[in-house]
Write an enzyme that holds these catalytic residues in place. Structure first.
Site, PDB file in Angstrom:
ATOM      1  CB  CYS A  62      -1.104  -0.531  -6.124  1.00  0.00           C
ATOM      2  SG  CYS A  62       0.410   0.621  -5.905  1.00  0.00           S
ATOM      3  CD  GLU A  64      -4.437   0.343  -2.975  1.00  0.00           C
ATOM      4  OE1 GLU A  64      -3.941   0.787  -1.738  1.00  0.00           O
ATOM      5  OE2 GLU A  64      -3.538  -0.506  -3.666  1.00  0.00           O
TER       6      GLU A  64
END
Length: 140
Positions: A62, A64
């Site tokens: 991801c 993040e």
């Protein structure tokens, strides 16, 4: 620009723009869902990330976590804020694994900025999006 509890200035719009820059590099040939993130370290450094998919879905990462891992790999282990951008018509929240990783490196007053664009965004705390988190305190 807001001056927060830590004494640092938080420029949400700047962090959001950095997250959009990160999203441009997203590799999402399977889902088509591109995500960008930008983390602000307590020292004032900004690291960007994008989602990186893989034909073996478990090997995907991801945005993040990409941004956080970049910051940590450069020696920044305390995060002050993270901006997350996905589709421009809705707010994109971090997945469960990303929430767990954020909790590992979050400063006590960390802000999570969820943005549709640089003018439409909401700011949350980690406790708001991840109540009852399992942290290092649970291991003591």
């Amino acid at each position: 620009m807001q001056k927060e509890e830590t004494g640092m200035n938080l420029d949400c719009e700047k962090l959001i723009l950095k997250a959009f820059q990160g999203r441009k590099n997203a590799y999402a040939p399977y889902s088509g869902f591109k995500v960008g993130a930008a983390v602000l370290t307590q020292g004032g450094n900004i690291y960007t990330g994008c989602n990186i998919e893989n034909a073996s879905y478990g090997a995907s990462n991801c945005a993040e976590r990409t941004a956080i891992f970049k910051a940590v790999s450069e020696g920044h282990k305390t995060l002050y804020a993270i901006a997350i951008v996905g589709a421009e018509d809705k707010y994109t929240y971090p997945c469960g694994i990303c929430r767990q990783v954020i909790s590992e490196f979050a400063s006590p007053h960390m802000k999570i900025i969820l943005a549709k664009n640089e003018k439409e965004y909401i700011v949350k705390t980690l406790d708001e999006i991840f109540p009852g988190a399992f942290t290092k305190k649970n291991l003591l």
